[in-house]
Design a protein around this motif. Structure first.
Motif, PDB file in Angstrom:
ATOM      1  N   TYR A 266      33.960  41.349  27.873  1.00 61.59           N
ATOM      2  CA  TYR A 266      33.526  40.295  27.196  1.00 61.59           C
ATOM      3  C   TYR A 266      32.777  40.797  25.856  1.00 61.59           C
ATOM      4  O   TYR A 266      31.930  41.571  25.733  1.00 61.59           O
ATOM      5  N   ALA A 267      33.154  40.186  24.697  1.00 61.38           N
ATOM      6  CA  ALA A 267      32.397  40.679  23.361  1.00 61.38           C
ATOM      7  C   ALA A 267      31.229  39.522  23.035  1.00 61.38           C
ATOM      8  O   ALA A 267      31.553  38.492  23.217  1.00 61.38           O
ATOM      9  N   PHE A 268      29.998  40.144  22.886  1.00 61.12           N
ATOM     10  CA  PHE A 268      29.026  39.155  22.260  1.00 61.12           C
ATOM     11  C   PHE A 268      29.588  38.443  21.010  1.00 61.12           C
ATOM     12  O   PHE A 268      29.931  39.009  20.146  1.00 61.12           O
TER      13      PHE A 268
ATOM     14  N   GLU B 239      35.950  40.711  10.607  1.00 56.91           N
ATOM     15  CA  GLU B 239      35.205  41.686  10.584  1.00 56.91           C
ATOM     16  C   GLU B 239      33.980  41.973  11.435  1.00 56.91           C
ATOM     17  O   GLU B 239      33.561  43.200  11.818  1.00 56.91           O
ATOM     18  N   LEU B 240      33.317  40.743  11.745  1.00 50.62           N
ATOM     19  CA  LEU B 240      32.256  40.741  12.561  1.00 50.62           C
ATOM     20  C   LEU B 240      32.643  41.437  13.976  1.00 50.62           C
ATOM     21  O   LEU B 240      31.914  42.170  14.638  1.00 50.62           O
ATOM     22  N   PHE B 241      33.977  40.899  14.359  1.00 54.36           N
ATOM     23  CA  PHE B 241      34.235  41.663  15.768  1.00 54.36           C
ATOM     24  C   PHE B 241      34.452  43.330  15.686  1.00 54.36           C
ATOM     25  O   PHE B 241      34.114  44.097  16.304  1.00 54.36           O
ATOM     26  N   GLU B 242      35.215  43.391  14.389  1.00 56.83           N
ATOM     27  CA  GLU B 242      35.417  44.951  14.425  1.00 56.83           C
ATOM     28  C   GLU B 242      34.241  45.854  14.071  1.00 56.83           C
ATOM     29  O   GLU B 242      34.020  47.080  14.573  1.00 56.83           O
TER      30      GLU B 242
ATOM     31  N   ASN C 248      28.116  45.522  17.486  1.00 59.38           N
ATOM     32  CA  ASN C 248      27.567  46.510  18.390  1.00 59.38           C
ATOM     33  C   ASN C 248      28.279  46.557  19.509  1.00 59.38           C
ATOM     34  O   ASN C 248      27.904  45.978  20.595  1.00 59.38           O
ATOM     35  N   ARG C 249      28.928  47.460  20.094  1.00 63.64           N
ATOM     36  CA  ARG C 249      29.940  47.536  21.289  1.00 63.64           C
ATOM     37  C   ARG C 249      29.000  47.580  22.541  1.00 63.64           C
ATOM     38  O   ARG C 249      29.094  47.367  23.646  1.00 63.64           O
ATOM     39  N   SER C 250      27.620  48.037  22.524  1.00 62.32           N
ATOM     40  CA  SER C 250      26.848  48.165  23.536  1.00 62.32           C
ATOM     41  C   SER C 250      26.287  46.789  23.924  1.00 62.32           C
ATOM     42  O   SER C 250      25.964  46.577  25.162  1.00 62.32           O
ATOM     43  N   GLU C 251      26.713  45.596  23.070  1.00 63.14           N
ATOM     44  CA  GLU C 251      26.368  44.176  23.454  1.00 63.14           C
ATOM     45  C   GLU C 251      27.420  43.625  24.161  1.00 63.14           C
ATOM     46  O   GLU C 251      27.386  42.559  24.917  1.00 63.14           O
ATOM     47  N   ASP C 252      28.707  44.311  24.431  1.00 56.83           N
ATOM     48  CA  ASP C 252      29.714  43.817  25.204  1.00 56.83           C
ATOM     49  C   ASP C 252      29.265  43.848  26.454  1.00 56.83           C
ATOM     50  O   ASP C 252      28.527  44.550  27.133  1.00 56.83           O
ATOM     51  N   LEU C 253      29.902  42.912  27.486  1.00 53.83           N
ATOM     52  CA  LEU C 253      29.469  42.670  28.716  1.00 53.83           C
ATOM     53  C   LEU C 253      30.836  42.798  29.714  1.00 53.83           C
ATOM     54  O   LEU C 253      31.975  42.458  29.278  1.00 53.83           O
TER      55      LEU C 253
ATOM     56  N   TYR D  84      29.619  34.750  24.638  1.00 52.50           N
ATOM     57  CA  TYR D  84      30.576  35.867  24.884  1.00 52.50           C
ATOM     58  C   TYR D  84      32.053  35.324  24.815  1.00 52.50           C
ATOM     59  O   TYR D  84      32.264  34.174  25.101  1.00 52.50           O
ATOM     60  N   CYS D  85      32.868  36.071  24.417  1.00 54.41           N
ATOM     61  CA  CYS D  85      34.242  35.865  24.381  1.00 54.41           C
ATOM     62  C   CYS D  85      34.848  36.951  25.034  1.00 54.41           C
ATOM     63  O   CYS D  85      34.671  38.142  24.724  1.00 54.41           O
ATOM     64  N   LYS D  86      36.066  36.503  25.926  1.00 55.04           N
ATOM     65  CA  LYS D  86      36.777  37.395  26.684  1.00 55.04           C
ATOM     66  C   LYS D  86      37.915  38.164  25.805  1.00 55.04           C
ATOM     67  O   LYS D  86      38.502  37.557  25.269  1.00 55.04           O
TER      68      LYS D  86
END
Length: 143
Positions: free
Chosen positions: A30-32, A58-61, A64-69, A138-140
């Motif tokens: 999941y992305a924050f 662009e927000l997704f691209e 901060n990938r460290s926030e991904d779950l 979060y979004c899957k």
């Protein structure tokens, strides 16, 4: 013979696998969730279309990938040093689409057990509410 069948049935129902059958329902990456305005961020995704719009932005691209779950069984994990959502989790029975949980947090900030709830928003979105903290959305990504 009946006593053995009854004993086997009880053992099967009490086994961690059966009791934890609900634990894989949230599995995935999941992305924050991020949005262009503070109001949209506070509200979180309303539906799958909001998540798709986020993924195309662009927000997704540039997130901060460290926030991904990452959720795998009873383990939730992100890469932040101070995280409300890293640790081993026990899900309770869903009530009205809301799943209560207890997480044994592993964080440099707050560690130890915490109670909260998780709720699906469509097929892609999740909202996490932990007692006394802001709601996280979060979004899957791997649908």
């Amino acid at each position: 013979m009946r006593i053995y069948a009854a004993t086997a049935a009880l053992a099967l129902l009490a086994s961690p696998t059966m009791a934890g059958a609900n634990e894989h329902v949230l599995d995935g990456s999941y992305a924050f969730y991020q949005a262009r305005t503070a109001a949209e961020m506070d509200r979180g995704p309303r539906n799958d279309e909001d998540c798709r719009r986020f993924f195309a932005s662009e927000l997704f691209e540039t997130r901060n990938r460290s926030e991904d779950l990452k959720i795998s069984g009873n383990r939730w994990e992100d890469n932040l040093d101070v995280s409300a959502l890293t640790g081993n989790v026990v899900l309770q029975k869903s009530k009205g689409g809301v799943i209560p949980f207890t997480i044994n947090r592993e964080s440099e900030g707050d560690s130890g057990p915490a109670k909260g709830t998780v709720k699906r928003v469509g097929r892609l979105g999740l909202s996490f509410a932990i007692s006394g903290e802001r709601v996280l959305y979060y979004c899957k990504m791997d649908d």
